[in-house]
Design an enzyme around this catalytic site. Structure first.
Site, short mmCIF file in Angstrom:
data_model
loop_
_atom_site.label_atom_id
_atom_site.label_comp_id
_atom_site.label_asym_id
_atom_site.label_seq_id
_atom_site.Cartn_x
_atom_site.Cartn_y
_atom_site.Cartn_z
N ASP A 1 0.84 -1.20 0.00
CA ASP A 1 0.00 0.00 0.00
C ASP A 1 0.87 1.25 0.00
O ASP A 1 0.95 1.97 1.00
CB ASP A 1 -0.93 -0.01 1.22
CG ASP A 1 -1.86 -1.22 1.24
OD1 ASP A 1 -2.01 -1.87 0.19
OD2 ASP A 1 -2.43 -1.52 2.30
N LYS B 1 -0.74 -8.45 -2.88
CA LYS B 1 -2.04 -7.78 -2.78
C LYS B 1 -1.84 -6.29 -3.07
O LYS B 1 -0.98 -5.65 -2.48
CB LYS B 1 -2.63 -7.98 -1.38
CG LYS B 1 -4.05 -7.43 -1.28
CD LYS B 1 -4.68 -7.72 0.07
CE LYS B 1 -4.28 -6.74 1.14
NZ LYS B 1 -4.62 -5.34 0.83
N THR B 2 -2.67 -5.80 -3.99
CA THR B 2 -2.54 -4.40 -4.41
C THR B 2 -3.79 -3.59 -4.06
O THR B 2 -4.89 -4.14 -3.93
CB THR B 2 -2.34 -4.33 -5.94
OG1 THR B 2 -3.46 -4.94 -6.60
CG2 THR B 2 -1.07 -5.05 -6.37
N HIS B 3 -3.56 -2.25 -3.90
CA HIS B 3 -4.65 -1.27 -3.95
C HIS B 3 -4.23 -0.33 -5.07
O HIS B 3 -3.63 0.72 -4.82
CB HIS B 3 -4.76 -0.50 -2.63
CG HIS B 3 -5.45 -1.22 -1.54
ND1 HIS B 3 -6.75 -1.69 -1.65
CD2 HIS B 3 -5.05 -1.53 -0.28
CE1 HIS B 3 -7.08 -2.28 -0.51
NE2 HIS B 3 -6.08 -2.20 0.33
N ASP C 1 -7.11 -5.88 -4.19
CA ASP C 1 -7.99 -5.81 -3.01
C ASP C 1 -9.03 -4.70 -3.25
O ASP C 1 -9.03 -3.69 -2.57
CB ASP C 1 -7.09 -5.52 -1.80
CG ASP C 1 -7.84 -5.44 -0.48
OD1 ASP C 1 -9.05 -5.71 -0.45
OD2 ASP C 1 -7.18 -5.09 0.52
N ARG C 2 -9.92 -4.92 -4.22
CA ARG C 2 -10.83 -3.86 -4.67
C ARG C 2 -12.05 -3.70 -3.77
O ARG C 2 -12.69 -2.67 -3.76
CB ARG C 2 -11.25 -4.16 -6.12
CG ARG C 2 -12.28 -3.23 -6.73
CD ARG C 2 -11.80 -1.79 -6.81
NE ARG C 2 -12.83 -0.94 -7.40
CZ ARG C 2 -13.93 -0.51 -6.78
NH1 ARG C 2 -14.17 -0.87 -5.53
NH2 ARG C 2 -14.79 0.25 -7.42
N LYS C 3 -12.39 -4.73 -3.03
CA LYS C 3 -13.57 -4.68 -2.13
C LYS C 3 -14.79 -4.11 -2.83
O LYS C 3 -15.40 -3.13 -2.38
CB LYS C 3 -13.27 -3.88 -0.86
CG LYS C 3 -12.17 -4.50 0.01
CD LYS C 3 -12.06 -3.78 1.35
CE LYS C 3 -11.02 -4.36 2.26
NZ LYS C 3 -9.63 -4.08 1.83
N ASP D 1 -21.15 -3.03 -4.86
CA ASP D 1 -22.30 -2.38 -5.51
C ASP D 1 -23.21 -3.43 -6.19
O ASP D 1 -23.00 -4.63 -6.03
CB ASP D 1 -21.77 -1.33 -6.50
CG ASP D 1 -22.69 -0.12 -6.61
OD1 ASP D 1 -23.94 -0.31 -6.61
OD2 ASP D 1 -22.18 1.00 -6.72
N THR E 1 -23.08 -2.71 -11.92
CA THR E 1 -22.00 -1.74 -11.66
C THR E 1 -20.67 -2.44 -11.36
O THR E 1 -19.63 -2.04 -11.90
CB THR E 1 -22.41 -0.83 -10.47
OG1 THR E 1 -23.61 -0.16 -10.83
CG2 THR E 1 -21.32 0.20 -10.15
O1 S5P Z 1 -10.37 -6.88 7.28
C1 S5P Z 1 -9.49 -6.46 6.56
C2 S5P Z 1 -9.50 -6.69 5.18
C3 S5P Z 1 -8.43 -6.26 4.41
S1 S5P Z 1 -8.39 -6.78 2.77
N1 S5P Z 1 -8.44 -5.76 7.08
C4 S5P Z 1 -7.40 -5.30 6.32
O2 S5P Z 1 -6.46 -4.70 6.86
N2 S5P Z 1 -7.40 -5.51 4.94
C5 S5P Z 1 -6.32 -4.98 4.08
O3 S5P Z 1 -5.09 -5.59 4.48
C6 S5P Z 1 -6.10 -3.48 4.15
O4 S5P Z 1 -6.83 -2.82 3.14
C7 S5P Z 1 -4.61 -3.33 3.94
O5 S5P Z 1 -4.31 -3.25 2.56
C8 S5P Z 1 -4.02 -4.63 4.46
C9 S5P Z 1 -3.42 -4.56 5.86
O6 S5P Z 1 -2.29 -3.74 5.87
P1 S5P Z 1 -1.33 -3.62 7.16
O7 S5P Z 1 -0.34 -2.57 6.74
O8 S5P Z 1 -2.17 -3.19 8.33
O9 S5P Z 1 -0.70 -4.97 7.35
#
Ligand code: S5P
Length: 276
Positions: free
Chosen positions: A39, A61-63, A92-94, A97, A101
């Site tokens: 991230d 895993k990407t955002h 990790d688009r979550k 909708d 969409t």
């Molecule tokens: O319940 C969740 C679901 C996800 S996908 N809790 C989370 O933290 N995440 C994701 O995991 C969050 O969007 C982030 O990209 C990653 C955790 O990052 P960290 O830096 O706290 O390990």
């Protein structure tokens, strides 16, 4: 044997979804159940971190929407790294909708996620139609979907009957839904009278993993790889800031050392779980 005691290779052999199979095979081949969550907001940081941790991970895993200087060449470079280091990709688009969409958000726009991300995820909050929408795009491409059955954050609303309904939605769509983002194994959750979970093998990928701190001051809660994999029976540990730190992974040696450390902890917990 119960899924908890099966090896990743045994489970790979029994999976028909290509994304689930490929992930399980990669885990077994690389002896790593570590997914790194990258991230960061600059392309250069993103690619440097992935090139360093690549040998130690099964999944990135990407955002992709947080990257400020994004252009499509980033996707091509990510794909090159995924071949070089043998890992799978999870955007990790979550999605959250209506079916129409999410199908557009998954296939189109700037990111065209379905073109390059082997796995993506969705909140079950809209109900089963979100799976219909996403699978219309992803299933023909051999992709897999994870449902967010639980979250790692303090005060999460994804508990109780919400979690149970998420598992039921997955059970009804086993061709495309390969598992969950959750904090524990979901086997047997949400079963109605007379139903059985025989033959099911949902993958559980778990964020909120850290060895040095318990939280981040913004609601995140961390548990150790041992708690997650051995005590809670999850399959993949997702680690972000625990690996690339507070400086966007500026020191590659430090990033490599953390990746090796989390890989070792995650694998040890798995070996203890299967009793080998
Ligand atoms: O319940 C969740 C679901 C996800 S996908 N809790 C989370 O933290 N995440 C994701 O995991 C969050 O969007 C982030 O990209 C990653 C955790 O990052 P960290 O830096 O706290 O390990």
């Amino acid at each position: 044997a119960s899924i908890l005691k099966q090896t990743y290779s045994q489970r790979a052999a029994n999976h028909t979804n290509p994304a689930a199979k490929a992930l399980l095979e990669t885990i077994a081949r690389k002896r790593s159940n570590l997914c790194v969550s990258v991230d960061v907001t600059k392309k250069a940081d993103f690619l440097r971190i992935i090139d360093v941790v690549g040998p130690y991970i099964c999944l990135v895993k990407t955002h992709v929407d947080v990257i400020e200087d994004f252009d499509y060449s980033l996707v091509e470079q990510l794909q090159e790294l995924s071949v070089k280091h043998d890992f799978q990709i999870f955007e990790d688009r979550k999605f959250a909708d209506i079916g129409n969409t999410v199908a557009l958000q998954y296939s189109s726009g700037v990111y065209k996620i379905a073109q390059w991300s082997h796995i993506t995820n969705a909140h079950p909050v809209p109900g089963p139609s979100i799976i219909t929408g996403l699978s219309s795009v992803g299933l023909p491409l051999g992709r897999g979907l994870l449902l967010l059955a639980e979250m790692s954050t303090k005060g999460s609303l994804a508990v109780g009957s919400y979690t149970e309904e998420a598992v039921r939605m997955a059970r009804a769509n086993r061709d495309f839904v390969i598992g969950f983002i959750a904090q524990r194994r979901m086997d047997g959750i949400g079963l109605r009278d007379g139903e059985s979970s025989a033959g099911e093998d949902f993958l559980v990928l778990t964020p909120g993993v850290g060895l040095d701190v318990k939280g981040d001051g913004m609601g995140q809660q961390y548990r150790t790889p041992r708690e997650v994999v051995l005590e809670s029976g999850c399959d993949v540990i997702i680690v972000g800031r625990g690996i690339y730190g507070k400086d966007n992974g500026a020191n590659p040696d430090a990033v490599r050392a953390q990746a090796e450390r989390y890989r070792a902890e995650g694998w040890k917990a798995y070996q203890e779980r299967i009793g080998s």
